[in-house]
Write a protein that holds these residues in place. Structure first.
Motif, PDB file in Angstrom:
ATOM      1  N   PHE A 280       4.693   6.651   1.073  1.00  0.00           N
ATOM      2  CA  PHE A 280       3.625   6.618   2.118  1.00  0.00           C
ATOM      3  C   PHE A 280       3.791   5.400   3.024  1.00  0.00           C
ATOM      4  O   PHE A 280       3.752   5.471   4.211  1.00  0.00           O
ATOM      5  CB  PHE A 280       2.419   6.662   1.867  1.00  0.00           C
ATOM      6  N   CYS A 281       4.152   4.274   2.244  1.00  0.00           N
ATOM      7  CA  CYS A 281       4.286   2.913   3.160  1.00  0.00           C
ATOM      8  C   CYS A 281       5.606   2.581   3.476  1.00  0.00           C
ATOM      9  O   CYS A 281       5.966   1.485   4.051  1.00  0.00           O
ATOM     10  CB  CYS A 281       3.493   1.900   2.506  1.00  0.00           C
TER      11      CYS A 281
ATOM     12  N   CYS B  84      -1.925   0.930  -0.943  1.00  0.00           N
ATOM     13  CA  CYS B  84      -2.659   2.284  -0.507  1.00  0.00           C
ATOM     14  C   CYS B  84      -3.149   3.100  -1.552  1.00  0.00           C
ATOM     15  O   CYS B  84      -3.702   4.086  -1.202  1.00  0.00           O
ATOM     16  CB  CYS B  84      -1.580   3.030   0.297  1.00  0.00           C
TER      17      CYS B  84
ATOM     18  N   CYS C 201       7.377   2.904  -1.592  1.00  0.00           N
ATOM     19  CA  CYS C 201       6.223   3.782  -1.555  1.00  0.00           C
ATOM     20  C   CYS C 201       6.463   4.987  -0.634  1.00  0.00           C
ATOM     21  O   CYS C 201       6.911   4.964   0.283  1.00  0.00           O
ATOM     22  CB  CYS C 201       4.991   3.132  -1.050  1.00  0.00           C
TER      23      CYS C 201
ATOM     24  N   HIS D  90       0.864   2.743  -5.693  1.00  0.00           N
ATOM     25  CA  HIS D  90       1.396   1.393  -5.091  1.00  0.00           C
ATOM     26  C   HIS D  90      -0.134   1.133  -4.639  1.00  0.00           C
ATOM     27  O   HIS D  90      -0.997   1.661  -4.025  1.00  0.00           O
ATOM     28  CB  HIS D  90       1.958   2.008  -3.746  1.00  0.00           C
TER      29      HIS D  90
HETATM   30 ZN   LIG Z   1       1.793   2.842  -0.360  1.00  0.00          ZN
END
Ligand SMILES: [Zn+2]
Ligand SMILES: Cc1cc2nc3c(=O)[nH]c(=O)nc-3n(C[C@H](O)[C@H](O)[C@H](O)COP(=O)(O)OP(=O)(O)OC[C@H]3O[C@@H](n4cnc5c(N)ncnc54)[C@H](O)[C@@H]3O)c2cc1C
Lengths: 88, 417
Positions: A8-9, A62, A6, A59
């Motif tokens: 972001f994660c 999130c 991901c 995802h």
């Molecule tokens: Zn994420």
């Protein structure tokens, strides 16, 4: 389980991800009317490529949509990037 | 050389140490041209070739298969044959298929082991029982056999299912189709291949179609790994690779290819009489003649051309099975695999012209085209020979996506292969 990235994660278990659709499908401009064939193509037609694909995924933890590039035969991940900017 | 399978020939060959049996089909070199070229040596391609010869007298026909016969989904499926669909269009199609299956072993002189042991789709709440009653009524109105069962009747027929009161989804009843059952997948492919070959059809394996030849906008043949082959008309029955094939001539299709997985357990003593599908668990199971449990479930919801199993769906399907029949918890798996299936937005097949003259499509069977092999072949042969639809295939034309006349079995009867 396979690990997907991901943007972001970071790297996460594949079960946290949801395939949303192929990248680059734009809704026809309906202001001047659109033919049945064009509308059907927009609704139903898929490129369904074998090999290198670019897709929109979510995802789920999130809830962010992002672009996943992968190989549809080997399932290898080629890249992942935020959706913002990808459409240009 | 002994060709026909009969009690007399079995006895005679038995006495001669089985030395007289010939090969079931030839391995011919491709000719430069054919009246009809069929791409894909799965059940649909081979059945099409057989019915072209049998029903339409066309024998100058080739089936081109990139691998081996039935090596695609036909040899990878869980072999459920049924016609418990909702809409009249589907009932006509799938019931034609069940009827052809009923006479197929005799027709082909090849035992396809069609065992009409019945299939139960369970219902797990009062609202689901209402939907089950609606399904039964729809099937009967369409002339297909169906019975509504209550929980006691399901228990009497399949005592191995769990009826515990604390089940997450307790069984309230179900829909039984008695004429449904299972067949032997390889035998269906091989039986059609043998009968088509005997009628003069050339079956050419290890021959991959690399490109379609267009002349003045018409498809006039194919380029293959074994050279160019011209054709009066080309029919494609390549399942999960339909988008790739249509893409060769710039035709886009409403198809997504997904992996669909299946599992076989070690052999067990008989525990299950019929095919059982429990929709809330997304799992269905039958028991083969050898005793192995044949287990299937839903699609991987990730587009894929990777023809192999994976863990997330395995976990889902097998946890469903252990909820359906906790007594099977310790059973071991022998094999696990996947096939690449061609899924349409309405879960109904595509039969008809491709939009390019000279090229016809038989695809979109998705998770449920094994049961449809005889009808798919029968109707596709009609299309290739006559150039026009048979009444039963007309609703499944590609044009339904433009007109909006979808046959939405995905919504009406849900998954179940
Ligand atoms: Zn994420
Ligand atoms: C795990 C699983 C379980 C299933 N369970 C059931 C079930 O219980 N009941 C049911 O009714 N259906 C079931 N199905 C669906 C069913 O298997 C298919 O719908 C059916 O077998 C399709 O047959 P076909 O002949 O169209 O395709 P296939 O058997 O896949 O044949 C297509 C052939 O085309 C060949 N090919 C592809 N591209 C080319 C090329 N360029 N050149 C030459 N050849 C090419 C392939 O090698 C392949 O052999 C299941 C499928 C799977 C994967």
């Amino acid at each position: 389980m396979q690990i997907f990235p991901c943007p972001f994660c970071g790297p996460r278990d594949e079960r946290e991800f949801h395939f949303a659709g192929e990248l680059g499908k734009t809704r026809p401009d309906t202001r001047d009317g659109v033919s049945d064939a064009d509308w059907a193509r927009y609704l139903h037609e898929q490129r369904n490529e074998k090999g290198h694909v670019r897709e929109v995924w979510m995802h789920m933890p999130c809830s962010e949509l992002f672009v996943l590039e992968r190989d549809s035969v080997s399932m290898a991940v080629i890249g992942s990037s935020p959706l913002r900017g990808a459409a240009e | 050389m002994t060709k026909t399978y009969s009690a007399f020939n079995l006895l005679r060959e038995g006495l001669r140490a089985n030395k007289g049996w010939g090969r079931a089909w030839r391995t011919p070199e491709p000719k430069p041209s054919y009246d009809v070229v069929i791409i894909g040596g799965g059940g649909h391609g081979l059945a099409t070739a057989y019915y072209l010869a049998k029903n339409h007298g066309l024998r100058n026909v080739a089936v081109l298969e990139k691998g081996w016969l039935g090596g695609g989904n036909t040899g990878r499926n869980t072999t459920v044959i049924r016609s418990n669909y909702f809409y009249p269009e589907s009932a006509a199609l799938y019931d034609l298929s069940v009827k052809l299956y009923e006479g197929l072993s005799k027709d082909l002189n090849y035992n396809v082991m069609f065992s009409q042991r019945g299939m139960i789709v369970t219902a797990h709440s009062e609202p689901e029982m209402e939907m089950a009653a609606r399904q039964v009524n729809a099937m009967r109105l369409n002339g297909v056999d169906a019975e509504l069962l209550d929980a006691a009747e399901v228990r009497r027929l399949e005592p191995a299912l769990s009826f515990r009161a604390d089940m997450r989804h307790p069984i309230h009843g179900g829909v039984l189709q008695k004429r449904a059952g299972t067949g032997r997948h390889d035998a269906v492919a091989w039986g059609y291949a043998r009968a088509a070959d005997a009628a003069g059809v050339d079956i050419i394996q290890n021959c991959e179609v690399l490109d379609l030849i267009l002349e003045a906008g018409r498809c006039v043949g194919v380029n293959t790994t074994r050279g160019e082959i011209r054709a009066g008309v080309v029919g494609a029955a390549v399942a999960g690779h339909s988008s790739v094939l249509a893409g060769m001539v710039g035709v886009g299709l409403p198809i997504t290819s997904y992996a669909l997985q299946a599992f076989v357990s070690e052999p067990l003593k008989p525990v299950l009489n019929r095919v059982v599908l429990c929709p809330p668990y997304g799992t269905y199971v039958s028991q083969s003649d050898k005793g192995g449990l044949v287990i299937g479930g839903g699609l991987d919801r990730v587009p894929s051309y990777g023809q192999r199993g994976n863990m997330p769906m395995q976990e889902e399907v097998l946890s469903g099975l252990s909820e359906m029949m906790p007594m099977l918890n310790k059973v071991k798996l022998l094999r696990h695999w996947a096939g690449i299936v061609d899924v349409t937005p309405d879960s109904s097949p595509i039969l008809g012209p491709s939009g390019v003259e000279g090229l016809f499509l038989n695809c979109g069977w998705g998770t449920g085209g094994f049961k449809a092999i005889p009808a798919g072949g029968y109707l596709f042969a009609h299309l290739l020979a006559e150039g026009t639809h048979h009444e039963i295939s007309r609703p499944f034309d590609l044009s339904r996506f433009d007109t909006g006349y979808l046959v939405d079995e995905g919504a009406a009867s849900g998954i179940a292969h």
